[in-house]
Scaffold this motif. Sequence first.
Motif, PDB file in Angstrom:
ATOM      1  N   ILE A  87       0.897  -1.244  -0.221  1.00 53.90           N
ATOM      2  CA  ILE A  87      -0.186   0.041   0.065  1.00 53.90           C
ATOM      3  C   ILE A  87       0.800   1.256  -0.020  1.00 53.90           C
ATOM      4  N   THR A  88       2.026   1.257   0.732  1.00 59.54           N
ATOM      5  CA  THR A  88       2.753   2.401   0.700  1.00 59.54           C
ATOM      6  C   THR A  88       3.641   2.633  -0.190  1.00 59.54           C
ATOM      7  N   SER A  89       3.815   1.694  -1.396  1.00 61.79           N
ATOM      8  CA  SER A  89       4.762   1.941  -2.298  1.00 61.79           C
ATOM      9  C   SER A  89       4.838   3.380  -2.954  1.00 61.79           C
ATOM     10  N   PRO A  90       3.640   3.778  -3.143  1.00 58.24           N
ATOM     11  CA  PRO A  90       3.951   5.322  -3.663  1.00 58.24           C
ATOM     12  C   PRO A  90       4.599   6.109  -2.701  1.00 58.24           C
ATOM     13  N   TYR A  91       4.665   6.131  -1.324  1.00 60.12           N
ATOM     14  CA  TYR A  91       5.307   6.825  -0.600  1.00 60.12           C
ATOM     15  C   TYR A  91       6.861   6.497  -0.839  1.00 60.12           C
ATOM     16  N   ASN A  92       7.098   5.165  -0.996  1.00 61.13           N
ATOM     17  CA  ASN A  92       8.319   4.842  -0.937  1.00 61.13           C
ATOM     18  C   ASN A  92       9.046   5.203  -2.227  1.00 61.13           C
ATOM     19  N   SER A  93       8.404   4.995  -3.174  1.00 64.22           N
ATOM     20  CA  SER A  93       8.797   5.293  -4.585  1.00 64.22           C
ATOM     21  C   SER A  93       9.194   6.972  -4.574  1.00 64.22           C
ATOM     22  N   GLU A 153       1.702   9.938 -12.909  1.00 63.95           N
ATOM     23  CA  GLU A 153       1.014   8.889 -12.175  1.00 63.95           C
ATOM     24  C   GLU A 153       1.238   8.498 -10.677  1.00 63.95           C
ATOM     25  N   LEU A 154       2.632   8.538 -10.746  1.00 64.43           N
ATOM     26  CA  LEU A 154       3.208   8.236  -9.210  1.00 64.43           C
ATOM     27  C   LEU A 154       2.836   9.018  -8.359  1.00 64.43           C
ATOM     28  N   ARG A 155       2.894  10.633  -9.101  1.00 64.38           N
ATOM     29  CA  ARG A 155       2.707  11.579  -8.218  1.00 64.38           C
ATOM     30  C   ARG A 155       1.271  11.441  -7.670  1.00 64.38           C
ATOM     31  N   GLU A 156       0.363  11.183  -8.640  1.00 66.29           N
ATOM     32  CA  GLU A 156      -1.315  11.022  -8.246  1.00 66.29           C
ATOM     33  C   GLU A 156      -1.374   9.945  -7.222  1.00 66.29           C
ATOM     34  N   ARG A 157      -0.684   8.847  -7.159  1.00 70.77           N
ATOM     35  CA  ARG A 157      -0.718   7.871  -6.266  1.00 70.77           C
ATOM     36  C   ARG A 157      -0.330   8.380  -4.839  1.00 70.77           C
ATOM     37  N   PHE A 158       0.573   9.051  -4.995  1.00 64.61           N
ATOM     38  CA  PHE A 158       1.630   9.627  -3.799  1.00 64.61           C
ATOM     39  C   PHE A 158       0.385  10.436  -3.148  1.00 64.61           C
ATOM     40  N   THR A 159      -0.125  11.464  -3.924  1.00 64.09           N
ATOM     41  CA  THR A 159      -1.020  12.405  -3.334  1.00 64.09           C
ATOM     42  C   THR A 159      -2.245  12.033  -2.350  1.00 64.09           C
ATOM     43  N   LYS A 160      -2.925  10.954  -3.325  1.00 61.02           N
ATOM     44  CA  LYS A 160      -4.041  10.355  -2.940  1.00 61.02           C
ATOM     45  C   LYS A 160      -3.840   9.962  -1.449  1.00 61.02           C
ATOM     46  N   LEU A 161      -2.732   9.313  -1.054  1.00 65.10           N
ATOM     47  CA  LEU A 161      -2.564   8.970   0.289  1.00 65.10           C
ATOM     48  C   LEU A 161      -2.024   9.914   1.239  1.00 65.10           C
ATOM     49  N   TYR A 162      -1.289  10.945   0.713  1.00 67.25           N
ATOM     50  CA  TYR A 162      -0.605  11.951   1.525  1.00 67.25           C
ATOM     51  C   TYR A 162      -1.748  12.987   1.949  1.00 67.25           C
ATOM     52  N   LYS A 184      -4.636  12.106   2.648  1.00 66.40           N
ATOM     53  CA  LYS A 184      -5.412  11.692   3.833  1.00 66.40           C
ATOM     54  C   LYS A 184      -4.404  11.153   5.066  1.00 66.40           C
ATOM     55  N   LYS A 185      -3.355  11.603   4.940  1.00 67.03           N
ATOM     56  CA  LYS A 185      -2.023  11.292   5.705  1.00 67.03           C
ATOM     57  C   LYS A 185      -1.940   9.928   6.291  1.00 67.03           C
ATOM     58  N   ALA A 186      -2.393   8.996   5.297  1.00 66.89           N
ATOM     59  CA  ALA A 186      -2.619   7.459   5.527  1.00 66.89           C
ATOM     60  C   ALA A 186      -1.076   7.281   5.707  1.00 66.89           C
ATOM     61  N   HIS A 187      -1.305   6.303   6.798  1.00 67.65           N
ATOM     62  CA  HIS A 187       0.116   5.566   6.946  1.00 67.65           C
ATOM     63  C   HIS A 187       1.320   6.386   7.237  1.00 67.65           C
ATOM     64  N   LEU A 188       1.091   7.697   7.443  1.00 65.47           N
ATOM     65  CA  LEU A 188       2.352   8.524   7.758  1.00 65.47           C
ATOM     66  C   LEU A 188       2.907   8.237   8.946  1.00 65.47           C
ATOM     67  N   HIS A 189       2.035   8.041  10.026  1.00 62.00           N
ATOM     68  CA  HIS A 189       2.784   7.854  11.226  1.00 62.00           C
ATOM     69  C   HIS A 189       3.917   6.626  11.279  1.00 62.00           C
ATOM     70  N   HIS A 190       3.688   5.362  10.564  1.00 64.44           N
ATOM     71  CA  HIS A 190       4.649   4.881  10.284  1.00 64.44           C
ATOM     72  C   HIS A 190       6.147   5.093  10.097  1.00 64.44           C
TER      73      HIS A 190
END
Lengths: 445, 474
Positions: free
Chosen positions: B186-192, B410-419, B421-427
């Motif tokens: 799920i967090t692959s956009p962040y990592n990428s 596209e990568l940026r899109e997937r990243f912002t979708k998560l970012y 909502k601050k999803a998984h950011l705490h990890h």
Amino acid sequence: MSVVTVQLGQCGNQVGRELFDVMCSDAEDAGRKTRSTAGWERFFRHTTQGDLEARAVLVDMEPKVINHSMSRAAKSGRWRYGETSHFSQKQGSGNNWANGYCVHGPGHRDAVEELVRREVEHCDMLAGFIPMMSVAGGTGSGVGTFVTQCLRDIYPSAFVLNHLTWPYGTGEVIVQNYNSVLTLAHLYQLSDAILVHENDIVHRICSQLLKIKQISFSDINRVIAHQLGGVLQPALTPDSCGAYSRNPLGELVGALACHPEYKLLSVSTIPQMASSSIAFSTFSWPALLKHLRQMLISNTKMEEGIDWQVRPPPASAGRTRTLTAGSFNTSLANLLILRGKDVYSAETGGFGDSAIYTSWLPPDEAFSLWKSPVPFNKYEKSATLVSNSQALLRPLDDMVRKAWNMFASRAYIHQYVKFGISEEDFLDSFTSLEQVISSYTQLQC
Amino acid sequence: MTQSVVVQVGQCGNQVGCRFWDLALREHAHVNKRGLYDEALSSFFRNVDSRKSYSGACCVGGRIQRLKARAVLIDMEEGVVNGILQGPLREVFDSTQLLTDVSGSGNNWAVGHLTYGSAYRESIVNTLRKTAEHCDCLQCFFLIHSMGGGTGSGLGTRVLSLLEEEFSDVCRIVTAMYPSAEDDVITSPYNSVLAMRELTEHADCVLPVENQSLVDIVNKISLMSHGAKPGCVLKKDCTVTSGHGSLSPTEKPFDAMNNIVANLLLNITSSARFEGSLNMDLNEIAMNLVPFPRLHYLVPSLTPLYTLADVNIPTRRLDQMFSDAFSKDHQLIRADPKHSLYLACALMVRGNVQVSDLRRNIERLRPSLPFVSWNQEGWKTGLCSVPPVGHSHSLLALANNTCVKPTFMELRERFTKLYRKKAHLHHYLHVDGMEQSIFSEALSSLDALIDEYHQLDATKARLTPDAPRLSIAT
């Protein structure tokens, strides 16, 4: 008098080997003793074991090409390179002029100077140097320019005639125009004269005159070597008083490069044909010279497809001339070298015609004639024309235009800055070459 | 000749790397008939005689004793590396080249980059230094890792910046595996995106590879082999569609996809390893294909992907190979270079191909390919005389093309979708040394990169006149 050749980079080393091959076989063919000795002496020396060694220094930043050239030469059995006359490293210059000029050149300066010094010491009298290189890559162009500078510094009274190979217009290296611009601008200050061969033109000679189907770089190099051999082999010059010239480079430079703004020389040879056809052809001096003169003024390098319509402009033509106006090639100076049978009866008046020269140099200063009764490279009669004219103007302008367009967007500049060449250096080089282009464009009236 | 070192990081990196070494050994075995340790072998392998005293290293020219890969294997969990050490390649690596830990990075870039990065900095640098010392003239580091995970993307990019610090004049070429949209992490956009920033700033060249393209290519191959046309049989014994004839009898999942990437690496280094009439060294790749320092993402495309079992290759096929290289089915990322703008293009040909064939094809294809105005003839070519195993010739095209822009967008899109909502950011933020600013900086770096490509794209439609020349006082 002897000439030391410095072969730089892949192209320089490959062309150089073909050149020594041609000169060796020509000197072997030349039956007469004086001509033969002069031929050996100039480019070769005899070792104590009686072998023939080329007066050459081989420089490259990676070892494969030098090894190949040295073993090919030795395999011929007739001549070879000195065992220790070469210098190479492990890693090339990456097609980067700045890497060659600022890093590899200074880094290996001592080793290369030592090799040159040793070769010079073997000469009774040094006639000068011929550095051979291409302008598209990194080592030939960058290290070559640096080495030319060193030669200038250490041997200020020796003549330096650079031989350059210009790449195909459609390119093998993307940054070739940058490398070419930097090389030419620097060499213009360092060289006495610059002799140029263009791959595109030689390629056409191979396909249309020599009828070679699948052209390889060896074919190209062999044509270049043939043309260069026609220039460099011994000849009787006006200054040499009935003996073979002892100062070939000095006389060549004196005949052609009389003004510091005009140093670009091009070469045409006639006849050029597949070696299998030579035996079946007859040659006459009037026909050869007529074709060669038209090749000069219409700026063609081949005896096929000459435009016979091109004529010298009438004396009343206007002063200003643009790059594109007319296809007439004005010359500053010409050197005609005739070799072979009946050479003394050849009529060369057409080359002394003031109409083909620029106005500020009288034709008897502008035109020089050398002769040798000894045939060259299997041709019963052959003529070589070394020309300081507008022939290279268009290719030079194209090269500068493409480099300038790339420079305008600053593409690839960071690769050069990384090694020590700044945007200022680029601008200086562009300025020098625009000056050269302007000088040659105005070469008429 | 020069040497190169392969640094494989993370699960994906090590699996691809493993395929690379397998294929490299097979290729050299095919070419090197006399068992001598020659220059070509020395570019990727050391020759070690364990009976000799100090380090046992042997020089070029002697018989092959024991080949050791010039590689560094890094993984923060042991499964993959242990698998390699128990498999058929165990002889090629020794324990000093490995760096492992037990618990993995939990698909968390911050853990890989910061936690493990700091903990293992010393040992990574030492291992790299030792490997470099074994090289006479080290020219290039090849880094292989994925972008979506934790170790590959995090620790891999940390290794990249260490390489830049410690070996600044050695070229760094990164083969990065980008996740597809349907990636199960799920967090692959962040990592990428976090890794992208490191790649943009510290790598010399990046060869992006997308999983989805590899899947498409593998599917196409299996379609061909399962009889699209009767009488067509795929050649079994070639390096491209390995598995058959390789060292391991069974083909593991992902092997087919990893093979393609391994072939990419084989072909890019072929001119550095073998002789040819127009050699293309690795430092020439960066020099000719990277006009601006940050725009160093080169789209790879490989042909042929399979060979039909008939032996005769007429010229038509050769030309077909060149056309294929520019079709979108053969690109290793999902992109359409023909409809974007080429900044530069390199063609590395292997096998019995002459300069005239090369020139003919370039002239044929040139009109249909849009090149940027200041690089209209921007081709870099290389000819290597040794073809890959099982083929008579092959072509690798590396294009610096603005078609990577949609991939990054596209990568940026997937990243912002998560970012958003601050999803998984705490990890990530729990990791020592990680801050929110790192996220925003990575995002703006990606934005700036996309913008640079966009600027160049905008010049495509315009007919740019020649730049006005310098005027000289006459």
